[in-house]
Write a protein that holds these residues in place. Structure first.
Motif, PDB file in Angstrom:
ATOM      1  N   LEU A 289      34.907   6.848   9.520  1.00  0.00           N
ATOM      2  CA  LEU A 289      36.139   6.384   8.950  1.00  0.00           C
ATOM      3  C   LEU A 289      37.011   7.795   8.613  1.00  0.00           C
ATOM      4  CD1 LEU A 289      35.135   3.691   6.489  1.00  0.00           C
ATOM      5  CD2 LEU A 289      36.032   3.339   8.620  1.00  0.00           C
ATOM      6  N   ALA A 290      38.377   7.691   8.625  1.00  0.00           N
ATOM      7  CA  ALA A 290      39.289   8.505   8.272  1.00  0.00           C
ATOM      8  C   ALA A 290      39.502   8.182   6.834  1.00  0.00           C
ATOM      9  CB  ALA A 290      40.455   8.625   9.203  1.00  0.00           C
ATOM     10  N   GLY A 291      39.419   8.832   5.931  1.00  0.00           N
ATOM     11  CA  GLY A 291      39.662   8.281   4.464  1.00  0.00           C
ATOM     12  C   GLY A 291      41.106   8.616   4.209  1.00  0.00           C
ATOM     13  N   HIS A 292      41.787   9.391   4.662  1.00  0.00           N
ATOM     14  CA  HIS A 292      43.120   9.439   4.159  1.00  0.00           C
ATOM     15  C   HIS A 292      44.121  10.380   5.115  1.00  0.00           C
ATOM     16  CE1 HIS A 292      43.440  13.481   1.835  1.00  0.00           C
ATOM     17  NE2 HIS A 292      42.319  13.344   2.490  1.00  0.00           N
ATOM     18  N   ALA A 293      45.207  10.201   5.067  1.00  0.00           N
ATOM     19  CA  ALA A 293      46.102  11.133   5.705  1.00  0.00           C
ATOM     20  C   ALA A 293      46.631  12.286   4.871  1.00  0.00           C
ATOM     21  CB  ALA A 293      47.260  10.503   6.137  1.00  0.00           C
ATOM     22  N   SER A 294      46.293  13.412   4.956  1.00  0.00           N
ATOM     23  CA  SER A 294      46.587  14.504   3.935  1.00  0.00           C
ATOM     24  C   SER A 294      47.845  15.329   4.067  1.00  0.00           C
ATOM     25  CB  SER A 294      45.781  15.969   4.230  1.00  0.00           C
ATOM     26  OG  SER A 294      45.811  16.374   5.598  1.00  0.00           O
ATOM     27  N   GLY A 295      48.833  14.915   5.176  1.00  0.00           N
ATOM     28  CA  GLY A 295      49.960  15.517   5.441  1.00  0.00           C
ATOM     29  C   GLY A 295      49.835  16.707   6.348  1.00  0.00           C
ATOM     30  N   GLU A 296      48.635  17.144   6.928  1.00  0.00           N
ATOM     31  CA  GLU A 296      48.652  18.159   7.482  1.00  0.00           C
ATOM     32  C   GLU A 296      48.777  17.797   8.909  1.00  0.00           C
ATOM     33  OE1 GLU A 296      47.546  21.566   7.491  1.00  0.00           O
ATOM     34  OE2 GLU A 296      48.380  21.497   5.603  1.00  0.00           O
ATOM     35  N   PRO A 297      49.847  18.338   9.819  1.00  0.00           N
ATOM     36  CA  PRO A 297      50.175  17.632  10.933  1.00  0.00           C
ATOM     37  C   PRO A 297      48.842  17.818  11.975  1.00  0.00           C
ATOM     38  CG  PRO A 297      51.158  19.860  10.614  1.00  0.00           C
ATOM     39  CD  PRO A 297      50.642  19.366   9.326  1.00  0.00           C
ATOM     40  N   ALA A 298      48.033  19.173  11.956  1.00  0.00           N
ATOM     41  CA  ALA A 298      46.753  19.004  12.725  1.00  0.00           C
ATOM     42  C   ALA A 298      45.834  17.857  12.483  1.00  0.00           C
ATOM     43  CB  ALA A 298      46.066  20.476  12.562  1.00  0.00           C
ATOM     44  N   GLN A 299      45.751  17.303  11.359  1.00  0.00           N
ATOM     45  CA  GLN A 299      44.774  16.436  10.921  1.00  0.00           C
ATOM     46  C   GLN A 299      45.168  15.161  11.794  1.00  0.00           C
ATOM     47  OE1 GLN A 299      45.322  14.183   7.451  1.00  0.00           O
ATOM     48  NE2 GLN A 299      43.151  13.603   7.147  1.00  0.00           N
ATOM     49  N   LEU A 300      46.670  14.717  11.610  1.00  0.00           N
ATOM     50  CA  LEU A 300      47.178  13.449  12.409  1.00  0.00           C
ATOM     51  C   LEU A 300      46.996  13.563  13.788  1.00  0.00           C
ATOM     52  CD1 LEU A 300      50.348  13.081  10.174  1.00  0.00           C
ATOM     53  CD2 LEU A 300      48.136  12.021   9.884  1.00  0.00           C
ATOM     54  N   LYS A 301      46.869  14.600  14.099  1.00  0.00           N
ATOM     55  CA  LYS A 301      46.708  14.761  15.737  1.00  0.00           C
ATOM     56  C   LYS A 301      45.288  14.814  16.169  1.00  0.00           C
ATOM     57  CE  LYS A 301      49.075  17.137  18.624  1.00  0.00           C
ATOM     58  NZ  LYS A 301      49.791  16.195  19.079  1.00  0.00           N
ATOM     59  N   ALA A 302      44.542  15.137  15.268  1.00  0.00           N
ATOM     60  CA  ALA A 302      43.111  15.227  15.511  1.00  0.00           C
ATOM     61  C   ALA A 302      42.587  13.561  15.403  1.00  0.00           C
ATOM     62  CB  ALA A 302      42.315  15.868  14.625  1.00  0.00           C
ATOM     63  N   LEU A 303      43.164  12.878  14.322  1.00  0.00           N
ATOM     64  CA  LEU A 303      42.684  11.482  14.042  1.00  0.00           C
ATOM     65  C   LEU A 303      43.373  10.522  15.347  1.00  0.00           C
ATOM     66  CD1 LEU A 303      43.319  11.351  10.307  1.00  0.00           C
ATOM     67  CD2 LEU A 303      41.112  11.571  11.707  1.00  0.00           C
ATOM     68  N   ASP A 304      44.425  10.901  15.700  1.00  0.00           N
ATOM     69  CA  ASP A 304      45.210  10.156  16.895  1.00  0.00           C
ATOM     70  C   ASP A 304      44.310  10.208  18.055  1.00  0.00           C
ATOM     71  OD1 ASP A 304      47.354   8.674  17.778  1.00  0.00           O
ATOM     72  OD2 ASP A 304      47.426  10.296  19.271  1.00  0.00           O
ATOM     73  N   ALA A 327      39.202   6.573  -1.056  1.00  0.00           N
ATOM     74  CA  ALA A 327      39.085   5.781  -0.045  1.00  0.00           C
ATOM     75  C   ALA A 327      37.635   5.055  -0.257  1.00  0.00           C
ATOM     76  CB  ALA A 327      39.061   6.008   1.425  1.00  0.00           C
ATOM     77  N   LEU A 328      36.746   5.616  -1.038  1.00  0.00           N
ATOM     78  CA  LEU A 328      35.419   4.979  -1.158  1.00  0.00           C
ATOM     79  C   LEU A 328      35.597   3.568  -1.876  1.00  0.00           C
ATOM     80  CD1 LEU A 328      32.272   5.160  -1.124  1.00  0.00           C
ATOM     81  CD2 LEU A 328      32.495   6.422  -3.048  1.00  0.00           C
ATOM     82  N   PRO A 329      36.409   3.649  -2.736  1.00  0.00           N
ATOM     83  CA  PRO A 329      36.526   2.161  -3.606  1.00  0.00           C
ATOM     84  C   PRO A 329      36.938   0.992  -2.686  1.00  0.00           C
ATOM     85  CG  PRO A 329      36.904   3.794  -4.975  1.00  0.00           C
ATOM     86  CD  PRO A 329      36.978   4.498  -3.688  1.00  0.00           C
ATOM     87  N   LEU A 330      37.798   1.414  -1.808  1.00  0.00           N
ATOM     88  CA  LEU A 330      38.194   0.494  -0.809  1.00  0.00           C
ATOM     89  C   LEU A 330      37.144   0.059   0.215  1.00  0.00           C
ATOM     90  CD1 LEU A 330      40.791  -0.566   0.044  1.00  0.00           C
ATOM     91  CD2 LEU A 330      40.981   0.882   1.817  1.00  0.00           C
ATOM     92  N   VAL A 331      36.310   0.826   0.542  1.00  0.00           N
ATOM     93  CA  VAL A 331      35.057   0.480   1.456  1.00  0.00           C
ATOM     94  C   VAL A 331      34.091  -0.005   0.718  1.00  0.00           C
ATOM     95  CG1 VAL A 331      33.353   1.618   2.711  1.00  0.00           C
ATOM     96  CG2 VAL A 331      35.655   2.545   2.857  1.00  0.00           C
ATOM     97  N   ARG A 332      33.819   0.249  -0.469  1.00  0.00           N
ATOM     98  CA  ARG A 332      32.894  -0.592  -1.363  1.00  0.00           C
ATOM     99  C   ARG A 332      33.488  -2.016  -1.635  1.00  0.00           C
ATOM    100  NH1 ARG A 332      30.833   3.677  -6.094  1.00  0.00           N
ATOM    101  NH2 ARG A 332      28.627   3.675  -5.480  1.00  0.00           N
ATOM    102  N   SER A 333      34.837  -2.186  -1.963  1.00  0.00           N
ATOM    103  CA  SER A 333      35.296  -3.437  -2.270  1.00  0.00           C
ATOM    104  C   SER A 333      34.970  -4.480  -0.929  1.00  0.00           C
ATOM    105  CB  SER A 333      36.719  -3.359  -2.583  1.00  0.00           C
ATOM    106  OG  SER A 333      36.782  -2.423  -3.656  1.00  0.00           O
ATOM    107  N   ALA A 334      35.441  -3.601   0.152  1.00  0.00           N
ATOM    108  CA  ALA A 334      35.130  -4.339   1.355  1.00  0.00           C
ATOM    109  C   ALA A 334      33.791  -4.973   1.517  1.00  0.00           C
ATOM    110  CB  ALA A 334      35.426  -3.703   2.594  1.00  0.00           C
TER     111      ALA A 334
END
Length: 363
Positions: A289-304, A327-334
């Motif tokens: 899972l991708a926990g979050h978008a950090s704002g780094e442009p390279a991260q967004l390209k890799a995740l895409d 992001a962990l509480p979201l996954v736990r809640s699910a």
């Protein structure tokens, strides 16, 4: 070592179990979109566990790979070169944002020294010592590692994944403690995505100024020249422009997928390692899972490129797994909702027929 062998070892999460989780969700009586993405997360976890209903997350672990990078000598980071050891100490002292979040959520931490540029004796005993070398090479001029060191680091990461799986860890929160790591991540992602240095160069976790950004962009450009001849082999690529922490993280991610251990990725460093692993085994991202978008442009390209959609987008750039921990509480809640929501059992044919007979008799 040939990482392509993982392509035959990694299987996707159980599709039939996921369909069973979907059918169970339909019997809760809630509207199909009432829980939004939580339904998708619960079904993903259920398929990863091969269980319906899904088991709640009970033993998560924050795993941080630590290392210094020679490219930091070019002043591409707001932190001084060779200071990743200070990040390790701050986390273990409970003073970093990630340490506070891990404590809040009751998540134990494992820090792994792969290439810190400090004396081993100065590190706390809690640090797992798998150091391959002091710092990684300056990738604009030389290889980050020898091939032997790269293989050693990859195998260390694989062994750690086995240890976590064998100890009962049911979800890994993955992060890094590095100085110069976002520059290395930019080189790897630009090389694997076939893009220019300026497209992937971000401000890093410490938000560098414009001059440092230009130096970082130039370092990524120079690293790209050295990366392109090694594109045919993932181990050679990590040797040329990666680092010991990157190689270990890549091996860790691949072996986690083999062992059916789900992982929440943090920022651009874990995304870069995931992209290298994805190139070796196209099914591996099904376990992440991708926990979050950090704002780094390279991260967004890799995740895409991997088809991963971040769970959160709060602009968190401090690294060390902080965004993934959020992001962990979201996954736990699910998982908790899917496990505990009552379901309506379908009526049997006999009871349906009896009900119809009663209606006819009454009329």
């Amino acid at each position: 070592m040939n990482l392509d062998d993982f392509g035959d070892l990694i299987q996707r999460p159980d599709g039939s179990v996921r369909r069973g989780a979907e059918e169970r969700r339909e019997r809760t009586g809630l509207a199909p979109s009432a829980l939004g993405r939580l339904d998708e997360l619960a079904e993903w976890l259920s398929a990863a566990q091969s269980e319906v209903p899904v088991r709640p997350i009970s033993r998560p672990k924050l795993v941080l790979f630590a290392g210094d990078h020679g490219v930091a000598d070019l002043d591409v980071s707001a932190r001084p070169a060779g200071s990743a050891g200070e990040l390790v100490r701050a986390h273990l002292d409970g003073e970093s944002p990630a340490a506070i979040l891990a404590r809040q959520h009751g998540v134990p931490t494992r820090i792994v020294d792969m290439s810190l540029d400090c004396e081993r004796a100065g590190l706390p005993a809690e640090v797992t010592d798998l150091r391959v070398r002091h710092s990684s090479g300056r990738v604009d001029l030389e290889d980050a590692l020898t091939l032997h060191e790269t293989e050693q680091a990859v195998r260390a990461g694989m062994a750690l994944a086995d240890e976590e799986a064998d100890s009962g860890t049911d979800l890994v929160v993955l992060g890094d403690l590095s100085v110069g790591g976002t520059t290395i991540a930019g080189i790897l992602i630009a090389a694997l995505c076939g893009t220019d240095a300026s497209v992937v160069t971000g401000r890093g976790g410490a938000h560098i100024d414009d001059l440092a950004w230009m130096r970082k962009c130039a370092a990524i450009r120079d690293g790209l020249r050295r990366a392109r001849p090694a594109m045919g082999d993932q181990v050679e690529l990590l040797s040329a422009v990666g680092g010991a922490d990157f190689a270990a993280t890549t091996g860790f991610l691949l072996q986690c997928s083999v062992r059916r251990t789900p992982v929440i990725l943090d920022g651009v460093v874990s995304a870069a390692c995931a992209l290298v692993a994805h190139r070796a085994a196209f099914r591996a991202p099904d376990w992440w899972l991708a926990g979050h978008a950090s704002g780094e442009p390279a991260q967004l390209k890799a995740l895409d490129r991997m088809g991963l959609d971040p769970l959160l987008d709060h602009g968190v750039t401090v690294g060390a797994g902080a965004g993934a921990l959020l992001a962990l509480p979201l996954v736990r809640s699910a998982a908790e909702l899917a496990a505990q929501l009552p379901v309506r059992e379908p009526e049997s044919d006999a009871s349906t027929a009896a009900g119809a007979a009663e209606i006819l008799e009454a009329t």
